[in-house]
Design an enzyme around this catalytic site. Structure first.
Site, PDB file in Angstrom:
ATOM      1  N   GLY A 147     -48.494   7.576 128.229  1.00 14.82           N
ATOM      2  CA  GLY A 147     -47.887   8.313 127.526  1.00 14.82           C
ATOM      3  C   GLY A 147     -46.533   8.951 127.513  1.00 14.82           C
ATOM      4  O   GLY A 147     -45.722   9.284 126.910  1.00 14.82           O
ATOM      5  N   SER A 148     -45.709   8.091 128.450  1.00 12.45           N
ATOM      6  CA  SER A 148     -44.391   9.310 127.995  1.00 12.45           C
ATOM      7  C   SER A 148     -43.905   8.948 126.902  1.00 12.45           C
ATOM      8  O   SER A 148     -43.094   9.857 126.600  1.00 12.45           O
ATOM      9  CB  SER A 148     -43.173   8.565 129.409  1.00 12.45           C
ATOM     10  OG  SER A 148     -43.056   6.980 128.998  1.00 12.45           O
ATOM     11  N   ASN A 149     -43.456   7.945 126.278  1.00 14.27           N
ATOM     12  CA  ASN A 149     -42.626   7.633 124.725  1.00 14.27           C
ATOM     13  C   ASN A 149     -43.900   8.985 123.645  1.00 14.27           C
ATOM     14  O   ASN A 149     -42.693   9.142 122.981  1.00 14.27           O
ATOM     15  CB  ASN A 149     -43.303   6.647 124.327  1.00 14.27           C
ATOM     16  CG  ASN A 149     -42.022   4.902 124.572  1.00 14.27           C
ATOM     17  OD1 ASN A 149     -41.216   4.962 124.610  1.00 14.27           O
ATOM     18  ND2 ASN A 149     -42.944   4.526 126.028  1.00 14.27           N
ATOM     19  N   LEU A 156     -54.421  -5.278 120.281  1.00 10.03           N
ATOM     20  CA  LEU A 156     -54.050  -6.175 118.683  1.00 10.03           C
ATOM     21  C   LEU A 156     -54.908  -5.021 117.745  1.00 10.03           C
ATOM     22  O   LEU A 156     -56.016  -4.242 117.683  1.00 10.03           O
ATOM     23  CB  LEU A 156     -54.351  -7.681 118.753  1.00 10.03           C
ATOM     24  CG  LEU A 156     -53.765  -8.240 117.609  1.00 10.03           C
ATOM     25  CD1 LEU A 156     -52.526  -8.488 118.288  1.00 10.03           C
ATOM     26  CD2 LEU A 156     -54.850  -8.989 117.665  1.00 10.03           C
ATOM     27  N   ASN A 159     -44.693  -0.309 116.735  1.00  6.34           N
ATOM     28  CA  ASN A 159     -44.035  -0.523 118.470  1.00  6.34           C
ATOM     29  C   ASN A 159     -42.892  -0.786 118.921  1.00  6.34           C
ATOM     30  O   ASN A 159     -41.966  -1.500 118.831  1.00  6.34           O
ATOM     31  CB  ASN A 159     -44.657  -1.963 118.312  1.00  6.34           C
ATOM     32  CG  ASN A 159     -45.024  -2.434 119.601  1.00  6.34           C
ATOM     33  OD1 ASN A 159     -45.875  -1.518 120.650  1.00  6.34           O
ATOM     34  ND2 ASN A 159     -44.608  -3.136 120.518  1.00  6.34           N
ATOM     35  N   HIS A 167     -41.344  -1.992 122.498  1.00 10.35           N
ATOM     36  CA  HIS A 167     -41.603  -3.312 123.562  1.00 10.35           C
ATOM     37  C   HIS A 167     -40.278  -3.169 124.634  1.00 10.35           C
ATOM     38  O   HIS A 167     -39.491  -2.793 124.274  1.00 10.35           O
ATOM     39  CB  HIS A 167     -41.622  -4.732 122.881  1.00 10.35           C
ATOM     40  CG  HIS A 167     -41.918  -6.015 124.668  1.00 10.35           C
ATOM     41  ND1 HIS A 167     -43.146  -5.983 124.771  1.00 10.35           N
ATOM     42  CD2 HIS A 167     -41.040  -5.868 124.870  1.00 10.35           C
ATOM     43  CE1 HIS A 167     -42.773  -6.743 125.072  1.00 10.35           C
ATOM     44  NE2 HIS A 167     -41.861  -6.943 125.361  1.00 10.35           N
TER      45      HIS A 167
END
Ligand code: GRF
Length: 201
Positions: free
Chosen positions: A13-15, A86, A101, A103
């Site tokens: 969960g750092s983002n 997904l 998203n 990536h």
């Protein structure tokens, strides 16, 4: 009116944390819901600490569970921030163009099913690439394939190992994702990001 953001997570969960830090009280976007496919995802602690409602999906392939939570919290935008499953196609259809998203590589290289976490950085190093980075893209029915909205580049340095490269990529991800969400809030939907996000390391 602020854009209501649902963030889907599977891990650390750092983002999510970076996004919450970037969205102050007056921001045009607000995280209204955190969805996780794992009850033990550390990311859920960030949601709890900031009193953001969270939902643990009993069956992440069940679109009804997703849609109930998203509708209940009035989500306008879905952000996948380290979400490893997904998204069901019956969720993508009503939210088409409104799911993004992040990536940890420069798509279209080093993406696709099974390309997540440490494996991505191992593959980048094994390829001999001189740079890597982060990509924010629209989500469709295929892993890592949707239109690219923005990228941030970092160098691959001599002596890098997957952990060092991952840390350098994470640092730009943590600015690229909030920039994408703020651009989406300003435009009313996800749009290409034009301001460059440079590596500080
Ligand atoms: C990030 O590297 C992101 O790009 C990828 O999964 C990782 C999640 O990290 N999709 P965190 O859970 O946000 O710390």
């Amino acid at each position: 009116m602020s854009m209501h953001v649902a963030v889907a997570v599977s891990g650390r969960g750092s983002n999510l944390e970076a996004l919450l830090r970037a969205l102050g009280p007056d921001a045009p976007a607000r995280v209204v819901l955190v969805l996780s496919n794992r009850p033990d995802a550390p990311a859920l602690e960030h949601a709890a600490a900031t009193r953001i409602p969270s939902v643990v999906l009993q069956d992440p392939a069940d679109s009804a569970e997703w849609l109930e939570a998203l509708e209940c919290h009035g989500a306008d935008l879905i952000v996948l921030a380290g979400y490893l499953k997904l998204v069901p196609s019956n969720v993508i259809a009503p939210y088409r163009g409104r799911i993004i998203n992040v990536h940890p590589a420069l798509l279209p290289s080093f993406g696709g099913q099974g390309m997540y976490g440490r494996r991505v950085h191992e593959a980048v190093l094994a390829s001999g690439a001189r740079e890597s980075g982060a990509t924010v893209h629209l989500v469709d029915e295929v892993y890592d394939r949707g239109a690219i909205l923005g990228q941030a580049r970092v160098p691959v340095l001599p002596g890098d190992d997957p952990d060092r490269l991952a840390a350098r990529v994470r640092e730009v991800e943590h600015r690229l994702l909030p920039a994408a969400v703020l651009a989406a809030a300003a435009a009313g939907r996800p749009v290409p990001i034009h301001e460059p996000v440079e590596s500080h390391q």
